[in-house]
Design a protein around this motif. Structure first.
Motif, PDB file in Angstrom:
ATOM      1  N   VAL A  52       0.839  -1.196   0.000  1.00 28.49           N
ATOM      2  CA  VAL A  52       0.000   0.000   0.000  1.00 28.49           C
ATOM      3  C   VAL A  52       0.883   1.259   0.000  1.00 28.49           C
ATOM      4  CG1 VAL A  52      -1.669   1.349   1.348  1.00 28.49           C
ATOM      5  CG2 VAL A  52      -1.966  -1.122   1.112  1.00 28.49           C
ATOM      6  N   ILE A  53       1.867   1.289   0.874  1.00 25.16           N
ATOM      7  CA  ILE A  53       2.761   2.453   0.961  1.00 25.16           C
ATOM      8  C   ILE A  53       3.499   2.664  -0.358  1.00 25.16           C
ATOM      9  CG2 ILE A  53       4.862   3.346   2.058  1.00 25.16           C
ATOM     10  CD1 ILE A  53       3.767   2.147   4.702  1.00 25.16           C
ATOM     11  N   ALA A  54       4.038   1.604  -0.933  1.00 20.10           N
ATOM     12  CA  ALA A  54       4.774   1.714  -2.199  1.00 20.10           C
ATOM     13  C   ALA A  54       3.866   2.228  -3.314  1.00 20.10           C
ATOM     14  CB  ALA A  54       5.380   0.369  -2.578  1.00 20.10           C
ATOM     15  N   SER A  55       2.632   1.768  -3.332  1.00 17.35           N
ATOM     16  CA  SER A  55       1.683   2.199  -4.350  1.00 17.35           C
ATOM     17  C   SER A  55       1.410   3.702  -4.237  1.00 17.35           C
ATOM     18  CB  SER A  55       0.383   1.404  -4.200  1.00 17.35           C
ATOM     19  OG  SER A  55      -0.555   1.786  -5.166  1.00 17.35           O
ATOM     20  N   ILE A  56       1.250   4.184  -3.027  1.00 20.57           N
ATOM     21  CA  ILE A  56       1.006   5.614  -2.814  1.00 20.57           C
ATOM     22  C   ILE A  56       2.257   6.431  -3.153  1.00 20.57           C
ATOM     23  CG2 ILE A  56       0.484   7.376  -1.076  1.00 20.57           C
ATOM     24  CD1 ILE A  56      -1.254   5.201   0.325  1.00 20.57           C
ATOM     25  N   GLN A  57       3.418   5.931  -2.784  1.00 15.88           N
ATOM     26  CA  GLN A  57       4.664   6.662  -3.036  1.00 15.88           C
ATOM     27  C   GLN A  57       4.945   6.848  -4.526  1.00 15.88           C
ATOM     28  OE1 GLN A  57       7.292   4.163  -0.704  1.00 15.88           O
ATOM     29  NE2 GLN A  57       7.434   5.719   0.902  1.00 15.88           N
ATOM     30  N   ARG A  58       4.394   5.998  -5.377  1.00 17.78           N
ATOM     31  CA  ARG A  58       4.615   6.108  -6.828  1.00 17.78           C
ATOM     32  C   ARG A  58       3.842   7.262  -7.461  1.00 17.78           C
ATOM     33  NH1 ARG A  58       4.959   0.387  -6.446  1.00 17.78           N
ATOM     34  NH2 ARG A  58       2.736   0.086  -6.777  1.00 17.78           N
ATOM     35  N   ILE A  59       2.914   7.849  -6.743  1.00 15.40           N
ATOM     36  CA  ILE A  59       2.090   8.926  -7.293  1.00 15.40           C
ATOM     37  C   ILE A  59       2.910  10.210  -7.354  1.00 15.40           C
ATOM     38  CG2 ILE A  59       0.037  10.357  -6.922  1.00 15.40           C
ATOM     39  CD1 ILE A  59      -1.155   7.891  -5.429  1.00 15.40           C
ATOM     40  N   VAL A  60       2.917  10.839  -8.530  1.00 19.10           N
ATOM     41  CA  VAL A  60       3.613  12.117  -8.702  1.00 19.10           C
ATOM     42  C   VAL A  60       2.939  13.158  -7.803  1.00 19.10           C
ATOM     43  CG1 VAL A  60       4.143  13.969 -10.332  1.00 19.10           C
ATOM     44  CG2 VAL A  60       4.298  11.579 -11.057  1.00 19.10           C
ATOM     45  N   GLY A  61       3.742  13.829  -6.990  1.00 18.28           N
ATOM     46  CA  GLY A  61       3.216  14.846  -6.087  1.00 18.28           C
ATOM     47  C   GLY A  61       3.059  14.377  -4.655  1.00 18.28           C
ATOM     48  N   VAL A  62       3.292  13.080  -4.406  1.00 22.11           N
ATOM     49  CA  VAL A  62       3.298  12.572  -3.024  1.00 22.11           C
ATOM     50  C   VAL A  62       4.717  12.736  -2.504  1.00 22.11           C
ATOM     51  CG1 VAL A  62       3.095  10.527  -1.558  1.00 22.11           C
ATOM     52  CG2 VAL A  62       1.386  10.969  -3.331  1.00 22.11           C
ATOM     53  N   TYR A  63       4.861  13.517  -1.446  1.00 25.12           N
ATOM     54  CA  TYR A  63       6.182  13.817  -0.894  1.00 25.12           C
ATOM     55  C   TYR A  63       6.594  12.873   0.232  1.00 25.12           C
ATOM     56  CZ  TYR A  63       5.161  18.196  -3.315  1.00 25.12           C
ATOM     57  OH  TYR A  63       4.819  19.130  -4.259  1.00 25.12           O
ATOM     58  N   ASP A  64       5.625  12.395   1.017  1.00 29.61           N
ATOM     59  CA  ASP A  64       5.964  11.558   2.167  1.00 29.61           C
ATOM     60  C   ASP A  64       4.776  10.677   2.520  1.00 29.61           C
ATOM     61  OD1 ASP A  64       7.615  10.633   4.256  1.00 29.61           O
ATOM     62  OD2 ASP A  64       6.737  12.054   5.675  1.00 29.61           O
ATOM     63  N   VAL A  65       5.062   9.433   2.872  1.00 32.11           N
ATOM     64  CA  VAL A  65       4.041   8.491   3.345  1.00 32.11           C
ATOM     65  C   VAL A  65       4.570   7.891   4.635  1.00 32.11           C
ATOM     66  CG1 VAL A  65       2.720   6.400   2.847  1.00 32.11           C
ATOM     67  CG2 VAL A  65       3.350   7.945   0.976  1.00 32.11           C
ATOM     68  N   THR A  66       3.801   8.001   5.698  1.00 36.90           N
ATOM     69  CA  THR A  66       4.219   7.440   6.980  1.00 36.90           C
ATOM     70  C   THR A  66       3.075   6.638   7.596  1.00 36.90           C
ATOM     71  OG1 THR A  66       3.561   9.440   8.174  1.00 36.90           O
ATOM     72  CG2 THR A  66       5.865   9.287   7.486  1.00 36.90           C
ATOM     73  N   ARG A  67       3.448   5.721   8.458  1.00 37.32           N
ATOM     74  CA  ARG A  67       2.477   4.925   9.212  1.00 37.32           C
ATOM     75  C   ARG A  67       2.367   5.524  10.604  1.00 37.32           C
ATOM     76  NH1 ARG A  67       3.447  -0.786  11.980  1.00 37.32           N
ATOM     77  NH2 ARG A  67       1.298  -1.264  12.539  1.00 37.32           N
ATOM     78  N   ASN A  68       1.143   5.732  11.039  1.00 39.03           N
ATOM     79  CA  ASN A  68       0.904   6.235  12.372  1.00 39.03           C
ATOM     80  C   ASN A  68       0.606   5.044  13.279  1.00 39.03           C
ATOM     81  OD1 ASN A  68      -0.087   7.309  14.737  1.00 39.03           O
ATOM     82  ND2 ASN A  68      -1.183   8.959  13.734  1.00 39.03           N
ATOM     83  N   ALA A  69       1.560   4.664  14.093  1.00 35.04           N
ATOM     84  CA  ALA A  69       1.413   3.477  14.945  1.00 35.04           C
ATOM     85  C   ALA A  69       0.306   3.629  15.981  1.00 35.04           C
ATOM     86  CB  ALA A  69       2.738   3.158  15.639  1.00 35.04           C
ATOM     87  N   ARG A  70      -0.078   4.862  16.305  1.00 37.63           N
ATOM     88  CA  ARG A  70      -1.126   5.064  17.304  1.00 37.63           C
ATOM     89  C   ARG A  70      -2.477   4.540  16.828  1.00 37.63           C
ATOM     90  NH1 ARG A  70      -1.361  11.061  18.307  1.00 37.63           N
ATOM     91  NH2 ARG A  70      -0.674  11.061  16.171  1.00 37.63           N
ATOM     92  N   THR A  71      -2.696   4.533  15.512  1.00 34.85           N
ATOM     93  CA  THR A  71      -3.983   4.056  15.003  1.00 34.85           C
ATOM     94  C   THR A  71      -3.885   2.674  14.393  1.00 34.85           C
ATOM     95  OG1 THR A  71      -3.602   5.144  12.884  1.00 34.85           O
ATOM     96  CG2 THR A  71      -4.825   6.386  14.546  1.00 34.85           C
ATOM     97  N   ALA A  72      -2.701   2.089  14.430  1.00 32.01           N
ATOM     98  CA  ALA A  72      -2.499   0.795  13.794  1.00 32.01           C
ATOM     99  C   ALA A  72      -3.099  -0.326  14.623  1.00 32.01           C
ATOM    100  CB  ALA A  72      -1.008   0.532  13.580  1.00 32.01           C
ATOM    101  N   THR A  73      -3.961  -1.091  13.974  1.00 36.97           N
ATOM    102  CA  THR A  73      -4.490  -2.317  14.579  1.00 36.97           C
ATOM    103  C   THR A  73      -4.497  -3.375  13.496  1.00 36.97           C
ATOM    104  OG1 THR A  73      -6.779  -1.727  14.044  1.00 36.97           O
ATOM    105  CG2 THR A  73      -5.972  -1.130  16.246  1.00 36.97           C
ATOM    106  N   GLN A  74      -4.286  -4.594  13.871  1.00 34.22           N
ATOM    107  CA  GLN A  74      -4.249  -5.669  12.895  1.00 34.22           C
ATOM    108  C   GLN A  74      -5.491  -6.525  13.035  1.00 34.22           C
ATOM    109  OE1 GLN A  74      -0.650  -7.887  12.927  1.00 34.22           O
ATOM    110  NE2 GLN A  74      -1.221  -9.131  11.177  1.00 34.22           N
ATOM    111  N   THR A  75      -6.142  -6.805  11.905  1.00 30.71           N
ATOM    112  CA  THR A  75      -7.329  -7.663  11.949  1.00 30.71           C
ATOM    113  C   THR A  75      -6.924  -9.088  11.603  1.00 30.71           C
ATOM    114  OG1 THR A  75      -7.808  -7.178   9.628  1.00 30.71           O
ATOM    115  CG2 THR A  75      -8.877  -5.776  11.289  1.00 30.71           C
ATOM    116  N   LYS A  76      -7.666 -10.023  12.100  1.00 29.91           N
ATOM    117  CA  LYS A  76      -7.356 -11.420  11.844  1.00 29.91           C
ATOM    118  C   LYS A  76      -8.493 -12.045  11.073  1.00 29.91           C
ATOM    119  CE  LYS A  76      -4.342 -11.946  15.739  1.00 29.91           C
ATOM    120  NZ  LYS A  76      -3.978 -12.637  16.904  1.00 29.91           N
TER     121      LYS A  76
END
Length: 76
Positions: A52-76
């Motif tokens: 997902v991050i790599a896909s977003i980073q390929r967009i022209v005009g995207v300067y930075d993509v970061t993950r916010n660990a405070r909202t990160a939850t993993q579904t099973k």
């Protein structure tokens, strides 16, 4: 952090969908003339997160993509 231009949010949403993820929440705003887009994306694992991050980073005009660990939850 992105370039502030028409269609940026749509391109990012398409990039997320193209790798098979769903956006659960999105908030967009401008900060100092640049776009700031916060997404909550449903992902099954870290490998998919990297796609997902790599896909977003390929967009022209995207300067930075970061993950916010405070909202990160993993579904099973």
């Amino acid at each position: 952090l992105t370039e502030n231009r028409t269609g940026m949010l749509a391109e990012i949403a398409a990039a997320v969908a193209d790798v098979g993820s769903n956006i659960a929440n999105a908030e967009a705003r401008t900060v100092d003339g640049r776009g700031m887009i916060d997404l909550v994306v449903e992902i099954p694992d870290k490998k998919h997160l990297e796609k997902v991050i790599a896909s977003i980073q390929r967009i022209v005009g995207v300067y930075d993509v970061t993950r916010n660990a405070r909202t990160a939850t993993q579904t099973k």
